[in-house]
Design a protein around this motif. Structure first.
Motif, PDB file in Angstrom:
ATOM      1  N   ARG A 444       0.845  -1.213   0.000  1.00 49.95           N
ATOM      2  CA  ARG A 444       0.000   0.000   0.000  1.00 49.95           C
ATOM      3  C   ARG A 444       0.868   1.247   0.000  1.00 49.95           C
ATOM      4  O   ARG A 444       0.615   2.209  -0.724  1.00 49.95           O
ATOM      5  CB  ARG A 444      -0.887   0.035   1.259  1.00 49.95           C
ATOM      6  CG  ARG A 444      -2.115  -0.818   1.221  1.00 49.95           C
ATOM      7  CD  ARG A 444      -3.181  -0.320   2.203  1.00 49.95           C
ATOM      8  NE  ARG A 444      -2.789  -0.306   3.601  1.00 49.95           N
ATOM      9  CZ  ARG A 444      -2.738  -1.378   4.404  1.00 49.95           C
ATOM     10  NH1 ARG A 444      -3.021  -2.584   3.920  1.00 49.95           N
ATOM     11  NH2 ARG A 444      -2.404  -1.259   5.678  1.00 49.95           N
ATOM     12  N   LEU A 445       1.894   1.224   0.838  1.00 49.43           N
ATOM     13  CA  LEU A 445       2.749   2.411   0.960  1.00 49.43           C
ATOM     14  C   LEU A 445       3.509   2.673  -0.336  1.00 49.43           C
ATOM     15  O   LEU A 445       3.634   3.814  -0.781  1.00 49.43           O
ATOM     16  CB  LEU A 445       3.733   2.230   2.121  1.00 49.43           C
ATOM     17  CG  LEU A 445       3.098   2.306   3.511  1.00 49.43           C
ATOM     18  CD1 LEU A 445       4.094   1.835   4.573  1.00 49.43           C
ATOM     19  CD2 LEU A 445       2.635   3.724   3.823  1.00 49.43           C
ATOM     20  N   LEU A 446       4.012   1.598  -0.944  1.00 47.49           N
ATOM     21  CA  LEU A 446       4.763   1.783  -2.188  1.00 47.49           C
ATOM     22  C   LEU A 446       3.839   2.223  -3.320  1.00 47.49           C
ATOM     23  O   LEU A 446       4.229   3.044  -4.162  1.00 47.49           O
ATOM     24  CB  LEU A 446       5.526   0.501  -2.530  1.00 47.49           C
ATOM     25  CG  LEU A 446       6.765   0.311  -1.633  1.00 47.49           C
ATOM     26  CD1 LEU A 446       7.152  -1.152  -1.516  1.00 47.49           C
ATOM     27  CD2 LEU A 446       7.936   1.140  -2.156  1.00 47.49           C
ATOM     28  N   ALA A 447       2.604   1.725  -3.325  1.00 44.74           N
ATOM     29  CA  ALA A 447       1.644   2.157  -4.341  1.00 44.74           C
ATOM     30  C   ALA A 447       1.295   3.637  -4.126  1.00 44.74           C
ATOM     31  O   ALA A 447       1.215   4.420  -5.080  1.00 44.74           O
ATOM     32  CB  ALA A 447       0.387   1.298  -4.282  1.00 44.74           C
ATOM     33  N   ALA A 448       1.110   4.015  -2.864  1.00 44.83           N
ATOM     34  CA  ALA A 448       0.782   5.420  -2.566  1.00 44.83           C
ATOM     35  C   ALA A 448       1.932   6.326  -3.002  1.00 44.83           C
ATOM     36  O   ALA A 448       1.724   7.404  -3.562  1.00 44.83           O
ATOM     37  CB  ALA A 448       0.522   5.590  -1.066  1.00 44.83           C
TER      38      ALA A 448
END
Ligand code: NOJ
Ligand code: CA
Length: 529
Positions: A444-448
């Motif tokens: 999620r963090l890398l996608a964000a």
């Protein structure tokens, strides 16, 4: 804490993922990871959402220091594969839009490297001066008081020629003499060899060690050394490291890298902040792109310490430089072992939202924590040489856990190091199915980060927040994000500097902002511009 531009090179927007090849995936059932194993698991890396892989050394090596003792700089260790396997891996990396950095080990070679074998053969060898040989001191002992980073004297006597050679690390790792232009040339050729093969850059091992002071004077004693501290800390490494002449060599490496386009050089350098900054060089004469920043590893984990070091580090970056952050490696203790699982989630958000290129270490995306290595399975030479001092690095080098099958899908054989104890649950296959897992959080963090350039390129402003909460804004091209991280266990009120909108990512289950942050929580919320 200025803004980057969209034309920024890939490594300013990107995230680096470190793979320790022995422990990633074993394709041929010898219990040791290899290149084909990495290739077979590249989708994990791509799906995670990182941009580049840094591979710890893959070169032929007697493995005294697990590859950091290189016996041939332009080959591939048979245990890992061969050059053809490397080319396949590199192509597979590039097909997925990822980049590959190799580990360049310029300070020392294996004593089994043909260069050293030749050098040691006689005092008149044409390669004698490729390494650092000195006569014994008048009492027959080592030429000076330098101490190996692995403990004991940094000198080994070679009885055949009656001289000592310098080894900053193990006696199986002899220091090269960079003051000899043939050495500098040979090492440049090594970099060129891999760049011509298509690699996208290098992580450079112990870069601040490569040049020693002329005359090799004794190092001063460290007045702060106490019994129980690592032996290398007995002296201050004033004369054995961080010499001004090293910058010219670094510039040469940079010029070579730049001649291949957007190639990245990351320097492994452990120095106080002001001295670290010199390794960026100047705008006219740049050094490495990223001198590794280990401050998140070296400092205690609390809001005040982190707030101060983030502000001070960011302020110290020269205008032409770019910051970077590291939270784990094959040398450092696991972040989840250090701060616990809940804070490891906060750490993931911190690492991936600060201004600067993050480096992730394999297995941290699963939250691998404490691993007790039984005494008979200790393999780290640093631990074996200075037992019981907590210096062991094996605990961070245990195999990746892919699934719940025998040996965690890492190997069909017993792995060279034990798995973490909770691997039947803490593995990629299980965490992929669980939206609350550490792996899901990292994704999620890398996608964000990918979807919001403010998180990579944006200006960063730290906010004054109460208690254990650290908060900052990341702003870029009309995008305004507010990151709040709670380093303590208690919930707190929190007031963003503008009207809050959507939650972009959270360490827990939060979907809306409600004026509070829970204990051990982190979230990223959009602000009205
Ligand atoms: C730093 C590497 O990360 C570490 O693993 C190694 O032992 C030393 N350099 C010596 O090469
Ligand atoms: Ca293998």
């Amino acid at each position: 804490m200025s803004e980057g531009s969209l034309a920024a090179p890939w490594w300013q927007r990107g995230v680096i993922y470190q793979i320790y090849p022995r422990s990633f995936a074993d394709s041929n059932g010898d219990g040791i990871g290899d290149l084909a194993g990495i290739e077979a698991h590249l989708d994990h890396v791509a799906n995670l959402g990182v941009d580049a892989i840094w591979l710890s050394p893959i070169f032929p090596s007697p493995m005294a220091d697990f590859g950091y003792d290189v016996a041939d700089y332009t080959g591939v260790e048979a245990m890992f594969g061969d050059l053809a396997a490397f080319d396949r891996l590199l192509a597979a990396v590039h097909v997925r839009g990822l980049r590959l950095l190799l580990d360049f080990v310029p300070n020392h070679s294996s004593t089994q490297h043909p260069w050293f074998v030749e050098s040691r053969s006689s005092r008149d060898s044409p390669k004698r001066d490729w390494y650092i040989w000195r006569d014994p001191a008048p009492d027959g002992g080592p030429p000076n008081n330098w101490i190996s980073d692995m403990g004991g004297p940094a000198w080994e006597l070679d009885p055949a020629t009656g001289q000592y050679y310098l080894h900053t690390f193990l006696k199986e790792q002899a220091d090269l003499n960079w003051r000899n232009p043939d050495v500098a040339q040979a090492m440049t050729d090594v970099m060129r060899f891999w760049l011509d093969r298509g690699v996208d850059g290098f992580r450079i091992d112990v870069l601040w060690h490569i040049v020693k002071a002329q005359g090799l004077p004794d190092n001063p004693a460290n007045p702060d050394w106490r019994e129980g501290m690592a032996e290398k800390l007995r002296v201050l490494q004033h004369h054995s490291t961080d010499q001004p002449e090293a910058h010219a060599f670094t510039r040469g490496m940079r010029q070579l890298a730049d001649s291949y386009g957007e190639t990245l050089l990351v320097g492994e350098i452990f120095l106080p902040r002001d001295r670290l900054m010199r390794w960026y060089g100047s705008e006219a004469e740049p050094g490495v792109h990223l001198p590794f920043n280990f401050e998140l590893i070296e400092n205690s984990w609390n809001r005040d310490t982190l707030a101060r070091l983030i502000a001070d580090y960011d302020a110290a970056i020269p205008d032409h430089g770019w910051p970077n952050w590291v939270i784990g490696s094959h040398d450092a203790p696991r972040i989840a072992a250090r701060v616990g699982e809940a804070q490891a989630r906060v750490a993931a958000m911190l690492l991936l939202t600060l201004r600067g290129t993050p480096t992730l270490y394999q297995g941290d995306e699963l939250g691998i924590g404490t691993v007790d290595i039984p005494p008979d399975r200790i393999r780290d030479p640093q631990d074996l040489r200075q037992p019981g001092m907590g210096l062991g690095r094996d605990r961070s080098r245990t195999p990746m856990a892919w699934d719940a099958s025998p040996n965690a899908g890492f190997s069909t054989a017993v792995p060279w190091l034990p798995l973490h104890p909770d691997w039947p649950m803490r593995n990629v296959a299980v965490q992929e199915q669980d939206p609350h897992s550490m792996l899901a959080l990292y994704r999620r963090l890398l996608a964000a980060r990918r979807a919001h350039p403010a998180l990579s390129l944006g200006r960063m402003t730290l906010h004054d927040t109460p208690g254990d909460v650290l908060a900052y804004e990341r702003v870029h091209a009309g995008q305004r994000l507010f990151v709040a991280l709670n380093f303590g266990p208690d919930a707190q009120d929190i007031t963003p500097p503008a009207r809050p909108g959507r939650i972009i990512a959270a360490t827990g289950t939060r979907t809306a902002f409600d004026g509070r942050i829970d204990g051990d929580e982190g979230f990223i919320v959009e602000l009205e511009p």
